[in-house]
Design an enzyme around this catalytic site. Structure first.
Site, mmCIF file in Angstrom:
data_model
loop_
_atom_site.group_PDB
_atom_site.id
_atom_site.type_symbol
_atom_site.label_atom_id
_atom_site.label_comp_id
_atom_site.label_asym_id
_atom_site.label_seq_id
_atom_site.Cartn_x
_atom_site.Cartn_y
_atom_site.Cartn_z
ATOM 1 N N LYS A 49 0.840 -1.202 0.000
ATOM 2 C CA LYS A 49 0.000 0.000 0.000
ATOM 3 C C LYS A 49 0.874 1.251 0.000
ATOM 4 C CE LYS A 49 -4.594 -0.441 1.936
ATOM 5 N NZ LYS A 49 -5.362 -0.415 3.191
ATOM 6 N N LYS A 59 11.604 -7.897 11.084
ATOM 7 C CA LYS A 59 12.291 -9.122 10.635
ATOM 8 C C LYS A 59 13.267 -8.841 9.481
ATOM 9 C CE LYS A 59 10.519 -12.171 7.808
ATOM 10 N NZ LYS A 59 10.077 -13.330 7.025
ATOM 11 N N LYS A 82 14.452 -10.879 2.706
ATOM 12 C CA LYS A 82 15.072 -10.761 1.378
ATOM 13 C C LYS A 82 14.635 -9.493 0.660
ATOM 14 C CE LYS A 82 14.116 -15.555 0.176
ATOM 15 N NZ LYS A 82 12.772 -15.729 0.773
HETATM 16 N N1 AQP Z 1 14.609 -13.161 9.612
HETATM 17 C C1 AQP Z 1 14.353 -14.447 9.756
HETATM 18 N N2 AQP Z 1 14.681 -15.091 10.899
HETATM 19 C C2 AQP Z 1 14.431 -16.415 11.057
HETATM 20 N N3 AQP Z 1 13.834 -17.162 10.116
HETATM 21 C C3 AQP Z 1 13.499 -16.561 8.950
HETATM 22 N N4 AQP Z 1 12.919 -17.014 7.838
HETATM 23 C C4 AQP Z 1 12.794 -16.016 6.942
HETATM 24 N N5 AQP Z 1 13.302 -14.879 7.455
HETATM 25 C C5 AQP Z 1 13.732 -15.193 8.709
HETATM 26 C C6 AQP Z 1 12.489 -18.397 7.663
HETATM 27 O O1 AQP Z 1 13.030 -18.883 6.446
HETATM 28 C C7 AQP Z 1 12.105 -19.821 5.893
HETATM 29 C C8 AQP Z 1 11.887 -19.518 4.464
HETATM 30 O O2 AQP Z 1 11.289 -18.268 4.342
HETATM 31 P P1 AQP Z 1 10.781 -17.741 2.930
HETATM 32 O O3 AQP Z 1 11.906 -17.126 2.224
HETATM 33 O O4 AQP Z 1 10.098 -18.821 2.213
HETATM 34 O O5 AQP Z 1 9.688 -16.701 3.304
HETATM 35 P P2 AQP Z 1 9.728 -15.428 4.199
HETATM 36 O O6 AQP Z 1 9.526 -15.825 5.633
HETATM 37 O O7 AQP Z 1 8.722 -14.480 3.627
HETATM 38 O O8 AQP Z 1 11.204 -14.911 4.022
HETATM 39 P P3 AQP Z 1 11.671 -13.459 3.662
HETATM 40 O O9 AQP Z 1 13.157 -13.431 3.690
HETATM 41 O O10 AQP Z 1 10.969 -12.455 4.527
HETATM 42 O O11 AQP Z 1 11.217 -13.372 2.159
HETATM 43 P P4 AQP Z 1 10.434 -12.221 1.407
HETATM 44 O O12 AQP Z 1 11.124 -10.935 1.719
HETATM 45 O O13 AQP Z 1 10.529 -12.612 -0.042
HETATM 46 O O14 AQP Z 1 9.024 -12.273 1.934
HETATM 47 C C9 AQP Z 1 10.823 -19.757 6.718
HETATM 48 O O15 AQP Z 1 10.757 -20.853 7.587
HETATM 49 C C10 AQP Z 1 10.985 -18.471 7.486
HETATM 50 O O16 AQP Z 1 10.334 -18.545 8.732
#
Ligand code: AQP
Length: 339
Positions: free
Chosen positions: A120, A200, A203
């Site tokens: 948003k 958190k 990526k």
């Molecule tokens: N910061 C984190 N600390 C601990 N665990 C994490 N995970 C992600 N970020 C952290 C764990 O990694 C696994 C895969 O995550 P994902 O990439 O499929 O999805 P996500 O949680 O949405 O990860 P990102 O990095 O935040 O991706 P984007 O930015 O693309 O949305 C999961 O088990 C997650 O818990």
């Protein structure tokens, strides 16, 4: 051969460069888990479509992610490694579970609320898949009669939703789905952003200085740690307290994960040192850790024919496993399986 070990499923979406958060939250446990569980490690490429980021080269990102799985010690002779879109059963079960999920329960998903807020802010329109993806995640898990799902804390709510959907289905059709349990460690299950330690590490963060990427070059990673936010407590003291000292606690969790040392042991060892010295220690261990991981990563990444062979075999194995569940569901729902 039928395995008597509990089944474990874990996945990462190849939605960009993997982060230290992905590694600490999940991947660092995967190698050891192969000894105690029948493991399925999935590259969740269909999930990565939800963000429609044109900058991401998905083909490259999928193979990058796979190479990191191998570099972290996932062994194709012990585990099933596969790409989600190669196993059509995920999409099939996704639709069926949509029919057993409630709009109101999806609206409560924190990850959706956070991502929607970010979209948003950038005046982006939210696509339906971003809202629905926890149901696809439920299908990913339930297809394999999974007992355990190692996840970071951010994904706990989605595993709970998976259990609710499975329970709803089971109460109507009998004991079809195993109810999965999340495996979440006390420390390292939510690595925070370096400059905003109340958020958190992700990526997709716009500010790359918030994130240690597993492919960061070493000088860059060192600088990011050195610039990480700490606090103004005087005299400076290193201890774990998420509320009072989110920055220091986050660095402690990172150090503990990459050294495999208990946080309380570390706190004793670090007694009396200044924050700058503490950051030097973290940066030093991190650079050693990343150098080793990256070396192994590059060895695998170089050999694309080997990577493709692994996911080809993984797809066959996971199709066989998932087809069994799907046939059973078709039968219960009154659909007619083809064979
Ligand atoms: N910061 C984190 N600390 C601990 N665990 C994490 N995970 C992600 N970020 C952290 C764990 O990694 C696994 C895969 O995550 P994902 O990439 O499929 O999805 P996500 O949680 O949405 O990860 P990102 O990095 O935040 O991706 P984007 O930015 O693309 O949305 C999961 O088990 C997650 O818990």
């Amino acid at each position: 051969m039928i395995s008597s070990k509990p089944i474990l499923f874990s996945a990462i979406q190849p939605s960009g460069n993997l982060t230290l958060g992905n590694y600490i939250g999940t991947m660092r446990h995967w190698s050891d888990m192969q000894n105690n569980y029948d493991c399925l490690y999935c590259i969740a490429d269909l999930h990565a479509l939800t963000i429609q980021e044109k900058k991401i080269n998905l083909k490259k990102s999928i193979l990058d992610t796979l190479s990191f799985y191998l570099a972290c010690g996932v062994d194709p002779n012990k585990s099933t490694i596969f790409i989600q879109s190669h196993v059509y059963q995920h999409g099939q079960l996704n639709w069926i579970l949509n029919c057993f999920s409630q709009f109101s329960e999806l609206l409560r998903m924190t990850q959706f609320k956070i991502k929607r807020k970010i979209e948003k802010k950038c005046a982006k329109k939210t696509n339906v898949a971003l809202f629905n993806y926890p149901i696809l995640m439920a299908a990913d898990i339930l297809l394999y009669q999974t007992n355990f799902v190692p996840v970071g804390r951010d994904q706990k709510q989605h595993v709970e939703l998976t259990r609710n959907i499975a329970n709803r289905f089971n109460s109507l059709y009998g004991n079809i789905f195993t109810l999965p349990e999340p495996l979440i460690t006390q420390y390292g299950s939510k690595i925070m952003s370096l400059l905003e330690p109340n958020k958190k590490m992700s990526k997709s963060d716009f500010n790359k200085n918030n994130v240690i990427f597993l492919l960061d070059d070493i000088p860059t990673a060192i600088l990011k740690i050195k610039h990480a936010i700490t606090d103004s407590e005087m005299p400076s003291k290193i201890y774990y307290n998420i509320e009072k000292k989110p920055g220091i606690s986050n660095l402690l969790e990172i150090l503990s994960a990459i050294t495999n040392k208990n946080i309380n042991v570390l706190i004793k060892e670090l007694e009396g040192i200044m924050y700058s010295e503490f950051k030097n220690i973290v940066a030093d261990y991190l650079s050693k850790f990343l150098s080793k991981l990256q070396k192994s990563y590059h060895n695998y990444r170089y050999d694309e024919s080997y990577l493709k062979k692994i996911v080809y075999e993984g797809a066959i194995q996971s199709q066989l496993k998932s087809e069994k569940t799907l046939k059973n569901i078709y039968d219960k729902l009154g659909l007619i399986p083809l064979f």
